[in-house]
Design a protein around this motif. Structure first.
Motif, PDB file in Angstrom:
ATOM      1  N   SER A 180       0.820  -1.175   0.002  1.00 35.44           N
ATOM      2  CA  SER A 180      -0.175  -0.163  -0.021  1.00 35.44           C
ATOM      3  C   SER A 180       0.857   1.103  -0.109  1.00 35.44           C
ATOM      4  CB  SER A 180      -0.895   0.061   1.280  1.00 35.44           C
ATOM      5  OG  SER A 180      -0.046   0.182   2.533  1.00 35.44           O
ATOM      6  N   THR A 181       0.272   2.468  -0.507  1.00 36.76           N
ATOM      7  CA  THR A 181       1.113   3.630  -0.421  1.00 36.76           C
ATOM      8  C   THR A 181       0.039   4.763   0.335  1.00 36.76           C
ATOM      9  OG1 THR A 181       0.342   4.297  -2.637  1.00 36.76           O
ATOM     10  CG2 THR A 181       2.335   3.243  -2.682  1.00 36.76           C
ATOM     11  N   LEU A 182       0.648   5.656   0.747  1.00 33.84           N
ATOM     12  CA  LEU A 182      -0.165   6.577   1.630  1.00 33.84           C
ATOM     13  C   LEU A 182       0.596   8.083   1.591  1.00 33.84           C
ATOM     14  CD1 LEU A 182      -2.596   7.075   3.303  1.00 33.84           C
ATOM     15  CD2 LEU A 182      -1.185   6.490   5.347  1.00 33.84           C
ATOM     16  N   LEU A 203      -4.975   6.847   0.035  1.00 33.97           N
ATOM     17  CA  LEU A 203      -4.638   5.346   0.411  1.00 33.97           C
ATOM     18  C   LEU A 203      -4.750   4.682  -0.657  1.00 33.97           C
ATOM     19  CD1 LEU A 203      -3.439   3.196   2.389  1.00 33.97           C
ATOM     20  CD2 LEU A 203      -5.905   2.877   3.179  1.00 33.97           C
ATOM     21  N   ALA A 204      -3.687   3.936  -1.377  1.00 31.21           N
ATOM     22  CA  ALA A 204      -4.044   2.944  -2.355  1.00 31.21           C
ATOM     23  C   ALA A 204      -3.015   1.861  -2.045  1.00 31.21           C
ATOM     24  CB  ALA A 204      -3.166   3.863  -3.640  1.00 31.21           C
ATOM     25  N   ARG A 205      -3.442   0.918  -2.884  1.00 34.08           N
ATOM     26  CA  ARG A 205      -3.087  -0.523  -2.585  1.00 34.08           C
ATOM     27  C   ARG A 205      -2.605  -1.078  -4.019  1.00 34.08           C
ATOM     28  NH1 ARG A 205      -7.369  -4.868  -0.265  1.00 34.08           N
ATOM     29  NH2 ARG A 205      -8.983  -4.333  -1.597  1.00 34.08           N
ATOM     30  N   ALA A 206      -1.824  -2.195  -4.217  1.00 37.57           N
ATOM     31  CA  ALA A 206      -1.657  -2.833  -5.336  1.00 37.57           C
ATOM     32  C   ALA A 206      -3.002  -3.656  -5.782  1.00 37.57           C
ATOM     33  CB  ALA A 206      -0.434  -3.932  -5.089  1.00 37.57           C
ATOM     34  N   ASN A 207      -3.104  -3.547  -7.138  1.00 34.06           N
ATOM     35  CA  ASN A 207      -4.122  -4.468  -7.734  1.00 34.06           C
ATOM     36  C   ASN A 207      -3.468  -5.282  -8.651  1.00 34.06           C
ATOM     37  OD1 ASN A 207      -6.018  -5.206  -9.900  1.00 34.06           O
ATOM     38  ND2 ASN A 207      -7.252  -3.749  -8.933  1.00 34.06           N
ATOM     39  N   TRP A 208      -3.368  -6.698  -8.349  1.00 30.63           N
ATOM     40  CA  TRP A 208      -2.582  -7.389  -8.971  1.00 30.63           C
ATOM     41  C   TRP A 208      -3.320  -7.899 -10.514  1.00 30.63           C
ATOM     42  CZ3 TRP A 208      -2.225 -10.777  -3.884  1.00 30.63           C
ATOM     43  CH2 TRP A 208      -1.182 -10.174  -3.098  1.00 30.63           C
ATOM     44  N   SER A 209      -4.679  -7.714 -10.442  1.00 29.34           N
ATOM     45  CA  SER A 209      -5.243  -8.236 -11.847  1.00 29.34           C
ATOM     46  C   SER A 209      -4.937  -7.075 -12.899  1.00 29.34           C
ATOM     47  CB  SER A 209      -6.686  -8.038 -11.595  1.00 29.34           C
ATOM     48  OG  SER A 209      -7.160  -9.256 -10.546  1.00 29.34           O
ATOM     49  N   GLY A 215      -7.147   3.156  -5.383  1.00 29.99           N
ATOM     50  CA  GLY A 215      -7.526   3.930  -4.108  1.00 29.99           C
ATOM     51  C   GLY A 215      -8.279   2.665  -3.310  1.00 29.99           C
ATOM     52  N   TYR A 216      -7.872   2.612  -1.942  1.00 30.09           N
ATOM     53  CA  TYR A 216      -8.494   1.735  -0.879  1.00 30.09           C
ATOM     54  C   TYR A 216      -9.542   2.178  -0.189  1.00 30.09           C
ATOM     55  CZ  TYR A 216      -8.041  -2.464   1.902  1.00 30.09           C
ATOM     56  OH  TYR A 216      -8.280  -3.613   2.807  1.00 30.09           O
ATOM     57  N   ALA A 217     -10.780   1.909  -0.635  1.00 26.16           N
ATOM     58  CA  ALA A 217     -12.131   2.715  -0.128  1.00 26.16           C
ATOM     59  C   ALA A 217     -12.179   2.101   1.377  1.00 26.16           C
ATOM     60  CB  ALA A 217     -13.260   2.360  -1.096  1.00 26.16           C
ATOM     61  N   SER A 218     -13.052   3.096   2.175  1.00 24.82           N
ATOM     62  CA  SER A 218     -13.690   2.828   3.503  1.00 24.82           C
ATOM     63  C   SER A 218     -12.558   2.300   4.468  1.00 24.82           C
ATOM     64  CB  SER A 218     -14.886   1.911   3.183  1.00 24.82           C
ATOM     65  OG  SER A 218     -15.666   2.701   2.383  1.00 24.82           O
ATOM     66  N   GLN A 219     -11.457   2.705   4.486  1.00 27.54           N
ATOM     67  CA  GLN A 219     -10.490   2.140   5.336  1.00 27.54           C
ATOM     68  C   GLN A 219     -10.412   3.475   6.433  1.00 27.54           C
ATOM     69  OE1 GLN A 219      -9.441  -0.809   5.422  1.00 27.54           O
ATOM     70  NE2 GLN A 219     -10.731  -1.107   4.080  1.00 27.54           N
ATOM     71  N   PRO A 220     -10.179   3.060   7.802  1.00 27.31           N
ATOM     72  CA  PRO A 220      -9.646   3.804   8.743  1.00 27.31           C
ATOM     73  C   PRO A 220      -8.284   4.056   8.645  1.00 27.31           C
ATOM     74  CG  PRO A 220      -9.908   1.804   9.688  1.00 27.31           C
ATOM     75  CD  PRO A 220     -10.449   1.506   8.393  1.00 27.31           C
ATOM     76  N   SER A 272       0.929   1.131   6.011  1.00 28.57           N
ATOM     77  CA  SER A 272       1.900   2.066   5.472  1.00 28.57           C
ATOM     78  C   SER A 272       1.745   3.410   6.431  1.00 28.57           C
ATOM     79  CB  SER A 272       1.637   2.461   3.672  1.00 28.57           C
ATOM     80  OG  SER A 272       0.309   2.770   3.854  1.00 28.57           O
ATOM     81  N   THR A 273       2.764   4.355   6.383  1.00 28.84           N
ATOM     82  CA  THR A 273       2.669   5.497   6.696  1.00 28.84           C
ATOM     83  C   THR A 273       3.466   6.722   5.920  1.00 28.84           C
ATOM     84  OG1 THR A 273       3.353   4.441   8.688  1.00 28.84           O
ATOM     85  CG2 THR A 273       3.814   6.712   8.733  1.00 28.84           C
ATOM     86  N   ALA A 274       2.543   7.621   5.654  1.00 31.37           N
ATOM     87  CA  ALA A 274       3.075   8.842   4.720  1.00 31.37           C
ATOM     88  C   ALA A 274       3.973   9.536   5.459  1.00 31.37           C
ATOM     89  CB  ALA A 274       1.562   9.653   4.738  1.00 31.37           C
ATOM     90  N   PRO A 275       4.973  10.256   4.664  1.00 35.42           N
ATOM     91  CA  PRO A 275       5.883  11.226   5.258  1.00 35.42           C
ATOM     92  C   PRO A 275       5.146  12.140   5.851  1.00 35.42           C
ATOM     93  CG  PRO A 275       6.373  10.641   2.938  1.00 35.42           C
ATOM     94  CD  PRO A 275       5.030  10.074   3.273  1.00 35.42           C
ATOM     95  N   GLY A 276       5.877  12.818   6.901  1.00 33.87           N
ATOM     96  CA  GLY A 276       5.195  13.958   7.637  1.00 33.87           C
ATOM     97  C   GLY A 276       5.585  15.178   6.971  1.00 33.87           C
ATOM     98  N   ASP A 277       4.378  15.858   6.831  1.00 32.89           N
ATOM     99  CA  ASP A 277       4.515  17.332   6.096  1.00 32.89           C
ATOM    100  C   ASP A 277       4.340  18.294   7.160  1.00 32.89           C
ATOM    101  OD1 ASP A 277       4.262  18.929   3.809  1.00 32.89           O
ATOM    102  OD2 ASP A 277       2.234  19.115   4.064  1.00 32.89           O
ATOM    103  N   PHE A 278       5.345  19.395   6.967  1.00 33.40           N
ATOM    104  CA  PHE A 278       5.820  20.357   7.938  1.00 33.40           C
ATOM    105  C   PHE A 278       5.081  21.440   7.912  1.00 33.40           C
ATOM    106  CE2 PHE A 278       8.183  23.944   9.704  1.00 33.40           C
ATOM    107  CZ  PHE A 278       8.362  23.636  10.788  1.00 33.40           C
TER     108      PHE A 278
END
Length: 282
Positions: A180-182, A203-209, A215-220, A272-278
């Motif tokens: 996943s990427t964030l 938030l996105a994740r690999a789609n192997w198909s 985009g990864y929907a409805s995720q906390p 996954s964790t996004a880089p901090g934005d200052f």
């Protein structure tokens, strides 16, 4: 993924050349992993009286970590295990598989094999062998079905020096997850003290198909903040992604610091964790 069965050199196994091993061990051409797995587990390769006496233990898959796959490249996964048999170990086979029954077509939903046979070395203790198998996984060709993300099992088989076959289709388990990427972007920058900022991300994740990230929907996802000069992030709130994986929320800025999003992961998708934005507060 291809599988090749070839004779391995095992201490004390000089008589291997005189053995007539089952057909799966003699194959010289690359074969399909699920088909070969089913063949090994089927009655056609089991001794008529009973299974052999090889026991498997101490299996570790990928160093005990989840197997995380993107959409391109090759992921090399090492599996180590111990094979014990007082009749010696001539050859072992290793498969990663998913399903309910390794001996039936319908019972296997996914299968991965090794390019080369596992290597086994006899220890100082007679009949005890340390083995290693390497799985080279290619997401673009081996993981075309998104439904196979989740729990997988380790299948191990062996032939002793008398060509008796043994197998265990649930030696250990692992999770094969989608990468996943964030991202996170806090605006405006700079901002007046006490004013509201907006933090967006995706938030996105690999789609192997499809071979792409989606985009990864409805995720906390947690919105976190780290004060300038500190090394610790604290959670401000939990935000849920929309139908396309987008995140958006607001918070008040009181001091200089970094904002980021953090996703804990699921049974099928890696964290996954996004880089901090200052944000400069004036």
């Amino acid at each position: 993924m291809r599988i090749r069965a070839a004779a391995v050199i095992v201490s004390g196994a000089a008589v291997l050349s005189a053995l007539t091993l089952p057909a799966t061990a003699q194959a010289s051409e690359h074969t399909d992993a699920p088909a070969k797995l089913r063949s090994f587990a089927s009655n056609s390769v089991r001794p008529k009286d009973s299974l052999g006496n090889t026991k498997f233990s101490n299996a570790v898959i990928n160093g005990g970590k989840d197997i995380v796959l993107g959409v391109t490249g090759t992921k090399s996964v090492t599996v180590t295990y111990t094979a014990t048999d007082q009749n010696g170990v001539a050859l072992t086979e290793a498969f990663l598989w998913q399903g309910t029954d390794s001996s039936t077509t319908d019972g296997i939903t996914g299968g991965l094999g090794t390019d080369d046979d596992p290597t086994c070395t006899e220890t100082a203790t007679q009949g005890v062998y340390n083995c290693k198998a390497v799985f080279n996984i290619h997401p673009a060709t081996d993981m075309k079905d998104n439904g196979v993300a989740g729990k997988w099992k380790l299948f191990l088989g062996a032939w002793d020096l008398y060509a008796n076959a043994s197998y265990n289709d649930d030696v250990a388990t692992t999770a094969i997850k989608k990468a996943s990427t964030l991202t996170a972007d806090a605006t405006p920058e700079p901002v007046k003290k006490g004013k509201t900022i907006t933090v967006t991300g995706k938030l996105a994740r690999a789609n192997w198909s499809t071979g792409k990230y989606a985009g990864y929907a409805s995720q906390p996802v947690k919105l976190q903040f780290r004060k300038k000069g500190s090394s610790t992030y604290t959670t401000l709130k939990t935000v849920r992604t929309n139908s396309t994986g987008v995140l958006k929320t607001t918070t008040k800025a009181t001091v200089d610091g970094y904002y980021r999003y953090a996703f804990a992961g699921t049974a099928t998708t890696a964290a996954s964790t996004a880089p901090g934005d200052f944000v400069d507060v004036r």
